[in-house]
Design a protein around this motif. Structure first.
Motif, PDB file in Angstrom:
ATOM      1  N   ASP A 199      27.874  28.089  53.882  1.00 58.26           N
ATOM      2  CA  ASP A 199      28.646  26.708  53.335  1.00 58.26           C
ATOM      3  C   ASP A 199      29.186  27.364  51.916  1.00 58.26           C
ATOM      4  N   GLY A 200      28.713  28.481  51.243  1.00 55.32           N
ATOM      5  CA  GLY A 200      29.133  28.773  50.014  1.00 55.32           C
ATOM      6  C   GLY A 200      30.454  29.529  50.048  1.00 55.32           C
ATOM      7  N   GLU A 201      30.993  29.694  51.172  1.00 58.15           N
ATOM      8  CA  GLU A 201      32.072  30.222  51.386  1.00 58.15           C
ATOM      9  C   GLU A 201      33.356  29.516  51.560  1.00 58.15           C
ATOM     10  N   PHE A 202      34.412  29.721  50.725  1.00 52.16           N
ATOM     11  CA  PHE A 202      35.766  28.807  50.836  1.00 52.16           C
ATOM     12  C   PHE A 202      36.631  29.797  51.220  1.00 52.16           C
ATOM     13  N   ILE A 203      36.957  29.439  52.522  1.00 53.73           N
ATOM     14  CA  ILE A 203      38.212  30.281  53.110  1.00 53.73           C
ATOM     15  C   ILE A 203      39.523  29.795  52.879  1.00 53.73           C
ATOM     16  N   PHE A 204      40.234  30.938  52.386  1.00 54.40           N
ATOM     17  CA  PHE A 204      41.743  30.710  52.250  1.00 54.40           C
ATOM     18  C   PHE A 204      42.428  31.787  53.016  1.00 54.40           C
ATOM     19  N   TRP A 224      49.412  39.413  45.613  1.00 52.71           N
ATOM     20  CA  TRP A 224      49.019  38.423  44.935  1.00 52.71           C
ATOM     21  C   TRP A 224      47.823  37.509  45.451  1.00 52.71           C
ATOM     22  N   SER A 225      47.625  37.624  46.761  1.00 51.63           N
ATOM     23  CA  SER A 225      46.669  36.642  47.419  1.00 51.63           C
ATOM     24  C   SER A 225      45.094  37.578  47.047  1.00 51.63           C
ATOM     25  N   THR A 226      45.134  38.816  47.189  1.00 59.59           N
ATOM     26  CA  THR A 226      43.817  39.484  46.653  1.00 59.59           C
ATOM     27  C   THR A 226      43.655  39.327  45.221  1.00 59.59           C
ATOM     28  N   VAL A 227      44.430  39.213  44.629  1.00 57.24           N
ATOM     29  CA  VAL A 227      44.301  38.651  43.090  1.00 57.24           C
ATOM     30  C   VAL A 227      43.580  37.208  43.036  1.00 57.24           C
ATOM     31  N   VAL A 228      44.326  36.349  43.516  1.00 54.93           N
ATOM     32  CA  VAL A 228      43.862  35.179  43.846  1.00 54.93           C
ATOM     33  C   VAL A 228      42.358  35.111  44.288  1.00 54.93           C
ATOM     34  N   ALA A 229      42.264  35.826  45.323  1.00 53.37           N
ATOM     35  CA  ALA A 229      40.523  35.820  45.835  1.00 53.37           C
ATOM     36  C   ALA A 229      39.642  36.461  44.782  1.00 53.37           C
ATOM     37  N   LYS A 256      36.797  33.335  50.202  1.00 50.50           N
ATOM     38  CA  LYS A 256      36.793  34.549  51.351  1.00 50.50           C
ATOM     39  C   LYS A 256      38.405  34.405  51.883  1.00 50.50           C
ATOM     40  N   LEU A 257      39.029  35.720  51.674  1.00 42.50           N
ATOM     41  CA  LEU A 257      40.445  35.618  52.049  1.00 42.50           C
ATOM     42  C   LEU A 257      40.582  36.158  53.483  1.00 42.50           C
ATOM     43  N   ALA A 269      49.955  35.733  40.887  1.00 44.58           N
ATOM     44  CA  ALA A 269      49.065  35.205  41.138  1.00 44.58           C
ATOM     45  C   ALA A 269      48.295  34.100  40.067  1.00 44.58           C
ATOM     46  N   LYS A 270      48.846  34.650  38.994  1.00 40.13           N
ATOM     47  CA  LYS A 270      48.275  33.646  37.726  1.00 40.13           C
ATOM     48  C   LYS A 270      48.750  32.203  37.720  1.00 40.13           C
ATOM     49  N   ILE A 271      50.274  31.993  38.268  1.00 40.66           N
ATOM     50  CA  ILE A 271      50.836  31.007  38.581  1.00 40.66           C
ATOM     51  C   ILE A 271      49.991  30.166  39.748  1.00 40.66           C
ATOM     52  N   ILE A 272      49.806  31.030  40.648  1.00 42.90           N
ATOM     53  CA  ILE A 272      49.099  30.168  42.009  1.00 42.90           C
ATOM     54  C   ILE A 272      47.605  29.737  41.490  1.00 42.90           C
ATOM     55  N   ILE A 273      46.833  30.505  40.882  1.00 39.58           N
ATOM     56  CA  ILE A 273      45.526  30.259  40.534  1.00 39.58           C
ATOM     57  C   ILE A 273      45.614  29.038  39.297  1.00 39.58           C
ATOM     58  N   GLU A 274      46.514  28.923  38.522  1.00 41.75           N
ATOM     59  CA  GLU A 274      46.765  27.804  37.526  1.00 41.75           C
ATOM     60  C   GLU A 274      46.817  26.422  38.559  1.00 41.75           C
TER      61      GLU A 274
END
Length: 444
Positions: free
Chosen positions: A36-41, A74-79, A93-94, A403-408
């Motif tokens: 349950d601690g994993e947040f899959i995206f 960018w997705s790996t940076v977000v992860a 979890k990507l 990734a910075k924009i997506i993370i924000e």
């Protein structure tokens, strides 16, 4: 019965437990047993989403299915920055399934490879517009034996005689009609009713694409034509109006994506404008040097050069080779000799073409550029080695900026544990006006 019809039926049955199975790679038992601690995206889409790996050392998964997933996309940076945007106690979890070359018609296959992501990040649509022939006809002129016809500034926009204006007209015809927007809406429908997302309180974020060019006047005299062009007088210069046309087509592409999102009026389906990530880091930015356009430093965050170039500099008895993936050649020597080319020569292997440049002040000082014609042919078809197909895609700093924009955005929507409305004063798309009511933005 069509696949689209089947997925539409899911809208009527998302609450009927067991009526429809999860994706074939995921069992319900594994879903229930998941930490349950994993947040899959999930990260889905085309080459701008896959990142385009170009060496075995930066491949995300060994390029096992030729999708060219990049370790620094960018997705790996977000992860890797999950703690910045995830609710406390959750770990990112990507599921990285984006694939270079994908069109909207291929996204369902990518969805089938996901489990139950709470977030899907998607960048898709560029290949539906078919930008590759446009890039070659207006920027690179990579076909050695082809007559590209009139240059952009000499041609007629409505009745083009040259390849550049002709390709612009064709791409405009694709992005300015409803076809791409309808395809994006089809993808959104597939996402809404896919077993991976239906009944999962999932969110979908679609991203646009950035402008390629700034508005430097100095750039009017520059060109990106391949080095083996035998008649430099025919090289297509990066004139201001040509660059503006490129950016306008990207604006229209982004408008298609944004409007497709807006029509759903669903707070869990959102658009992210990543264009600002490349501010001052595009080609032809004011104050930028010619050298930076060639990716020999981090001045431009978009890849140039549709091939693996080898530069050899000879100075007397000394000789040194410089490859695009290794040490940069000395700028002063290269810039001096580029103005003094000899005729291009085809080597005995029938593929490698070379051109030698002279130092007008020293007959013992010369430079040779070599490249593979197959590389350029692969570029024209939108395929080939990653060092070719990464052209007009983000460099590693470009992915980090995206990734910075997506993370924000994710931080606003998830860090507090509350999903925000899709539009507001804090996340208004570029070029639009937004009200505090959360109503859709008014965009020109």
């Amino acid at each position: 019965m069509s696949r689209l019809y089947l997925t539409s039926l899911l809208a009527l049955a998302v609450d009927l437990r067991g009526a429809f199975s999860y994706p074939t790679n995921t069992s319900e038992v594994s879903l229930l047993a998941r930490d349950d601690g994993e947040f899959i995206f999930a990260a889905l889409g085309d080459s701008w989403a896959s990142g385009v790996t170009y060496t075995p050392f930066n491949s995300y998964d060994g390029n096992k299915d030729n999708c060219k997933r990049y370790s620094y996309a960018w997705s790996t940076v977000v992860a890797n920055h999950g703690s910045d945007w995830l609710p406390d106690g959750k770990k990112a979890k990507l599921e990285f399934v984006a694939c270079s070359g994908a069109k909207t018609e291929n996204v369902m296959e990518q969805m089938d490879k996901t489990t139950r992501p709470k977030i899907t990040l998607m960048e898709i649509g560029g290949n539906d517009a078919d930008f590759y022939p446009l890039a070659d006809s207006c920027l690179f002129h990579s076909h050695r034996d082809k007559n590209y016809g009139k240059r952009y500034e000499e041609d007629d926009a409505e009745h083009p005689g040259g390849e550049c204006r002709r390709e612009i007209k064709e791409v405009r015809g694709r992005v300015e009609t409803d076809g791409i927007k309808k395809s994006i809406k089809g993808v959104i429908n597939q996402w809404r009713y896919h077993p991976a997302n239906a009944g999962n309180e999932a969110s979908l974020y679609l991203h646009g694409y950035p402008w390629f060019f700034g508005d430097s006047e100095e750039c009017n005299d520059w060109d990106f034509t391949v080095f083996y062009n035998s008649d430099p007088a025919k090289n297509q210069k990066l004139v201001h109006d040509l660059r503006t046309d490129f950016n306008k087509m990207i604006d229209q592409m982004n408008r298609n994506i944004r409007e497709a999102v807006e029509e759903y009026q669903d707070p869990k389906i959102k658009y992210i404008d990543i264009n600002p990530a490349f501010d001052q880091r595009r080609f032809c930015e004011p104050g930028a040097s010619w050298w930076s356009q060639l990716n020999y430093n981090n001045g431009v965050w978009i890849w140039n050069n549709p091939a693996r170039w080898i530069i050899t500099i000879k100075n007397g008895n000394k000789e040194r080779k410089y490859g695009k993936l290794f040490e940069s050649p000395p700028q002063d020597e290269v810039e001096k000799m580029l103005a003094h080319p000899n005729e291009p020569v085809m080597l005995d292997d029938g593929d490698t073409i070379s051109r030698t440049y002279s130092d007008p002040d020293d007959e013992n000082h010369s430079m040779t550029l070599e490249g593979s014609l197959k590389d350029f042919q692969n570029f024209r078809s939108g395929g080939g080695d990653g060092s070719v197909s990464r052209t007009l895609h983000p460099t590693q700093p470009g992915h980090e900026a995206m990734a910075k924009i997506i993370i924000e955005r994710l931080k606003k929507d998830f860090k507090s544990g509350v999903t925000q409305q899709p539009w507001g004063s804090n996340n208004c798309p570029a070029g639009c006006k937004c009200s505090s009511s959360g109503a859709p933005p008014l965009c020109s």
